[in-house]
Scaffold this active site. Structure first.
Site, PDB file in Angstrom:
ATOM      1  N   ILE A  16       0.830  -1.217   0.000  1.00 24.47           N
ATOM      2  CA  ILE A  16       0.000   0.000   0.000  1.00 24.47           C
ATOM      3  C   ILE A  16       0.862   1.263   0.000  1.00 24.47           C
ATOM      4  O   ILE A  16       0.483   2.276  -0.590  1.00 24.47           O
ATOM      5  CB  ILE A  16      -1.024   0.003   1.159  1.00 24.47           C
ATOM      6  N   SER A  38      12.037   0.592   6.874  1.00 20.68           N
ATOM      7  CA  SER A  38      11.524  -0.678   6.400  1.00 20.68           C
ATOM      8  C   SER A  38      12.667  -1.679   6.424  1.00 20.68           C
ATOM      9  O   SER A  38      13.786  -1.342   6.022  1.00 20.68           O
ATOM     10  CB  SER A  38      10.973  -0.502   4.973  1.00 20.68           C
ATOM     11  N   ARG A  39      12.384  -2.890   6.904  1.00 23.09           N
ATOM     12  CA  ARG A  39      13.465  -3.855   7.111  1.00 23.09           C
ATOM     13  C   ARG A  39      14.088  -4.316   5.805  1.00 23.09           C
ATOM     14  O   ARG A  39      15.283  -4.565   5.712  1.00 23.09           O
ATOM     15  CB  ARG A  39      12.932  -5.091   7.867  1.00 23.09           C
ATOM     16  N   LYS A  92      -5.421   1.694   7.885  1.00 24.44           N
ATOM     17  CA  LYS A  92      -6.504   0.914   8.450  1.00 24.44           C
ATOM     18  C   LYS A  92      -6.101  -0.548   8.479  1.00 24.44           C
ATOM     19  O   LYS A  92      -5.312  -0.944   7.603  1.00 24.44           O
ATOM     20  CB  LYS A  92      -7.814   1.102   7.684  1.00 24.44           C
ATOM     21  N   ASP A 170     -10.100  -7.595   6.748  1.00 24.03           N
ATOM     22  CA  ASP A 170      -9.139  -6.586   6.275  1.00 24.03           C
ATOM     23  C   ASP A 170      -9.780  -5.749   5.164  1.00 24.03           C
ATOM     24  O   ASP A 170      -9.799  -4.517   5.258  1.00 24.03           O
ATOM     25  CB  ASP A 170      -7.816  -7.229   5.823  1.00 24.03           C
TER      26      ASP A 170
HETATM   27  P1  NAP Z   1       2.461  -5.521   2.952  1.00 22.03           P
HETATM   28  O1  NAP Z   1       2.572  -5.487   1.461  1.00 22.03           O
HETATM   29  O2  NAP Z   1       2.734  -6.790   3.673  1.00 22.03           O
HETATM   30  O3  NAP Z   1       3.420  -4.355   3.463  1.00 22.03           O
HETATM   31  C1  NAP Z   1       3.631  -4.075   4.824  1.00 22.03           C
HETATM   32  C2  NAP Z   1       5.106  -3.768   5.024  1.00 22.03           C
HETATM   33  O4  NAP Z   1       5.323  -3.559   6.420  1.00 22.03           O
HETATM   34  C3  NAP Z   1       5.991  -4.928   4.602  1.00 22.03           C
HETATM   35  O5  NAP Z   1       6.419  -4.794   3.281  1.00 22.03           O
HETATM   36  C4  NAP Z   1       7.133  -4.880   5.605  1.00 22.03           C
HETATM   37  O6  NAP Z   1       8.239  -4.190   5.034  1.00 22.03           O
HETATM   38  C5  NAP Z   1       6.612  -4.045   6.772  1.00 22.03           C
HETATM   39  N1  NAP Z   1       6.517  -4.862   7.990  1.00 22.03           N
HETATM   40  C6  NAP Z   1       6.929  -4.489   9.217  1.00 22.03           C
HETATM   41  N2  NAP Z   1       6.689  -5.447  10.113  1.00 22.03           N
HETATM   42  C7  NAP Z   1       6.117  -6.465   9.453  1.00 22.03           C
HETATM   43  C8  NAP Z   1       5.663  -7.745   9.846  1.00 22.03           C
HETATM   44  N3  NAP Z   1       5.747  -8.147  11.122  1.00 22.03           N
HETATM   45  N4  NAP Z   1       5.126  -8.530   8.907  1.00 22.03           N
HETATM   46  C9  NAP Z   1       5.034  -8.141   7.614  1.00 22.03           C
HETATM   47  N5  NAP Z   1       5.457  -6.922   7.192  1.00 22.03           N
HETATM   48  C10 NAP Z   1       5.997  -6.104   8.106  1.00 22.03           C
HETATM   49  O7  NAP Z   1       1.021  -5.049   3.430  1.00 22.03           O
HETATM   50  P2  NAP Z   1       0.086  -3.940   2.777  1.00 22.03           P
HETATM   51  O8  NAP Z   1      -0.850  -4.571   1.835  1.00 22.03           O
HETATM   52  O9  NAP Z   1       0.893  -2.800   2.307  1.00 22.03           O
HETATM   53  O10 NAP Z   1      -0.786  -3.572   4.053  1.00 22.03           O
HETATM   54  C11 NAP Z   1      -0.277  -2.757   5.098  1.00 22.03           C
HETATM   55  C12 NAP Z   1      -1.469  -2.082   5.770  1.00 22.03           C
HETATM   56  O11 NAP Z   1      -2.139  -1.286   4.782  1.00 22.03           O
HETATM   57  C13 NAP Z   1      -2.503  -3.076   6.317  1.00 22.03           C
HETATM   58  O12 NAP Z   1      -3.024  -2.604   7.518  1.00 22.03           O
HETATM   59  C14 NAP Z   1      -3.574  -3.091   5.235  1.00 22.03           C
HETATM   60  O13 NAP Z   1      -4.862  -3.365   5.752  1.00 22.03           O
HETATM   61  C15 NAP Z   1      -3.505  -1.656   4.734  1.00 22.03           C
HETATM   62  N6  NAP Z   1      -4.021  -1.499   3.368  1.00 22.03           N
HETATM   63  C16 NAP Z   1      -3.606  -2.328   2.346  1.00 22.03           C
HETATM   64  C17 NAP Z   1      -4.161  -2.193   1.077  1.00 22.03           C
HETATM   65  C18 NAP Z   1      -3.735  -3.041  -0.092  1.00 22.03           C
HETATM   66  O14 NAP Z   1      -4.310  -2.911  -1.176  1.00 22.03           O
HETATM   67  N7  NAP Z   1      -2.744  -3.905   0.023  1.00 22.03           N
HETATM   68  C19 NAP Z   1      -5.129  -1.214   0.849  1.00 22.03           C
HETATM   69  C20 NAP Z   1      -5.473  -0.361   1.867  1.00 22.03           C
HETATM   70  C21 NAP Z   1      -4.922  -0.510   3.121  1.00 22.03           C
HETATM   71  P3  NAP Z   1       9.726  -4.622   5.468  1.00 22.03           P
HETATM   72  O15 NAP Z   1       9.783  -6.118   5.371  1.00 22.03           O
HETATM   73  O16 NAP Z   1      10.603  -3.904   4.518  1.00 22.03           O
HETATM   74  O17 NAP Z   1       9.868  -4.162   6.918  1.00 22.03           O
END
Ligand code: NAP
Length: 310
Positions: A16, A38-39, A92, A170
Site C-alpha cells: 500500500i 523498512s526492514r 486501516k 481486512d
Molecule cells: P504488505 O505489502 O505486507 O506491506 C507491509 C510492510 O510492512 C511490509 O512490506 C514490511 O516491510 C513491513 N513490515 C513491518 N513489520 C512487518 C511484519 N511483522 N510482517 C510483515 N510486514 C511487516 O502489506 P500492505 O498490503 O501494504 O498492508 C499494510 C497495511 O495497509 C494493512 O493494515 C492493510 O490493511 C492496509 N491497506 C492495504 C491495502 C492493499 O491494497 N494492500 C489497501 C489499503 C490498506 P519490510 O519487510 O521492509 O519491513
C-alpha cells in the site's frame, strides 16, 4: 503565509505504501517525504532505516510518521513515535486490538500531537454525497456485499491470516468504515457467522446481521473466495428509492441512474486531511469500524471449511 511542509517518514514500505502513499504524498501540498523505515526495502533520495527505532535515534528531523505496516506490531511503532513527539497517521485497521488504539488516542492527547486513524474507503468520491442523500430520505434497509479474490489482492501476505490480521475483515472493515459514515443512526451487531479455513487463524468469509437503533436491518456478506468480477457494493433501500455505492464507494447510482464516477483520490484526500489536522493541532480517531469487527469476533459462530492454500 505558507506553512513549512510537514517532514514525514513512512514506516513499512510494502504494497500500500508503494501503490498509494508515495504518489499521494508527492501530490499533496504541505507534506514532504524525508525518510523511510523498512526492514527489507528502501527508496532513493530519502534517508532509509531498518525500523522506526533506528529512524527515531538517527537525528534525521521528522515531524510525523505514516505507519503502513501490518496492524500487528503497529502499536509499538505508534507509541514510540508519539513518545518521540511525532504526529502519527495510521493505515486501516488502526491496530490489532481496541484497547491499544484507545491507549494511543490517550497518549496523543497527553502529548498534544495529532493522531489520524485513516479509513481510505471513507475518502472515496461517492461516500459524502451518499451520506447527504440518505439523510434526506427515509431509510428501510442496508445490505453490503464485499467479495474479492484473496489470491489476487493479498498474495503472500502471511500476516493477514494470523491473529490480528483480521482475514476477510481486512477488506470488510472498509465497507464498515463507509456504512458507519453514511448511516444517520448507530447500529449494532445481532448475528455473526465466521468461516475459517481449517489451516488458518483468520476467517475467509463472514456473514453479519446488524440492527439500527430504531430496528432497521443492516446485512453484510464478506467473502474472499470470489473469482471473476469483484464486488464492493453497498445497497441502501429507502422509502424514496434505492441508493447504491459500487466499486468500493467511488461510484454512486441513485434510483438506477449513475451519478458519480470519479477517479480514485482516496489517498490524496487522506494526506490533505492529515496536513489539516496537524496544522490545526487536531486528531481524528473514529474507531467505530474496528468496534464492529471486534463484535463480529465476540459474537461469531465459527464454521470450519477446507484448508486454504495460497
Ligand atoms: P504488505 O505489502 O505486507 O506491506 C507491509 C510492510 O510492512 C511490509 O512490506 C514490511 O516491510 C513491513 N513490515 C513491518 N513489520 C512487518 C511484519 N511483522 N510482517 C510483515 N510486514 C511487516 O502489506 P500492505 O498490503 O501494504 O498492508 C499494510 C497495511 O495497509 C494493512 O493494515 C492493510 O490493511 C492496509 N491497506 C492495504 C491495502 C492493499 O491494497 N494492500 C489497501 C489499503 C490498506 P519490510 O519487510 O521492509 O519491513
Amino acid at each position: 503565509m505558507a506553512m513549512t511542509p510537514i517532514r514525514l517518514a513512512i514506516v513499512g514500505l510494502g504494497k500500500i505504501a508503494r501503490d498509494q502513499h508515495l504518489g499521494a504524498i508527492e501530490a499533496t501540498d504541505g507534506i514532504d517525504l524525508v525518510a523511510v523505515a523498512s526492514r527489507n526495502a528502501s527508496l532513493e533520495n530519502v534517508a532509509c532505516f531498518a525500523d522506526i527505532h533506528e529512524l527515531l535515534a538517527s537525528g534525521v528531523e521528522i515531524d510525523a510518521v505514516s505507519l503502513c505496516t501490518p496492524p500487528q506490531g503497529r502499536f509499538e511503532q505508534a507509541k514510540a513515535a508519539l513518545e518521540a513527539g511525532k504526529h502519527v497517521m495510521l493505515e486501516k485497521p488502526p491496530g490489532a486490538t481496541l484497547s491499544e488504539v484507545f491507549a494511543l488516542e490517550t497518549l496523543a492527547r497527553e502529548k498534544g500531537l495529532s493522531l489520524f486513524a485513516t479509513w481510505h474507503s471513507r475518502a472515496a468520491a461517492a461516500v459524502e454525497p451518499a451520506r447527504v442523500l440518505i439523510a434526506e430520505r427515509t431509510l428501510k434497509s442496508v445490505s453490503v456485499e464485499w467479495k474479492e479474490d484473496v489470491r489476487h489482492w493479498h498474495p503472500g501476505q502471511a500476516w493477514i491470516w494470523e491473529p490480528g490480521g483480521l482475514g476477510v475483515f481486512d477488506p470488510g472493515i472498509n465497507a464498515l468504515s463507509i456504512v458507519t459514515r453514511i448511516m444517520p443512526e448507530t447500529f449494532h451487531l445481532v448475528r455473526s457467522e465466521l468461516t475459517f479455513p481449517a489451516n488458518r487463524a483468520a476467517p475467509i468469509a463472514a456473514s453479519l446481521a446488524f440492527e439500527t437503533k430504531s430496528g432497521l436491518p443492516v446485512a453484510a456478506e464478506f467473502d474472499w473466495r470470489q473469482t471473476g468480477p469483484q464486488t464492493w457494493d453497498i445497497r441502501v433501500e429507502t422509502e424514496e428509492g434505492t441508493i447504491v455505492l459500487t466499486h468500493g464507494g467511488s461510484r454512486l447510482i441513485v434510483d438506477g441512474e449513475a451519478q458519480i464516477v470519479e477517479e480514485d483520490r482516496e489517498y490524496r484526500n487522506l494526506y490533505r486531511d492529515f496536513v489539516a489536522l496537524v496544522t490545526k493541532g487536531d486528531s481524528d480517531t473514529d474507531f467505530s469500524p474496528l468496534v464492529h469487527v471486534a463484535d463480529a469476533f465476540m459474537l461469531g459462530r465459527r464454521i470450519e471449511t477446507e484448508a486454504f492454500e495460497d
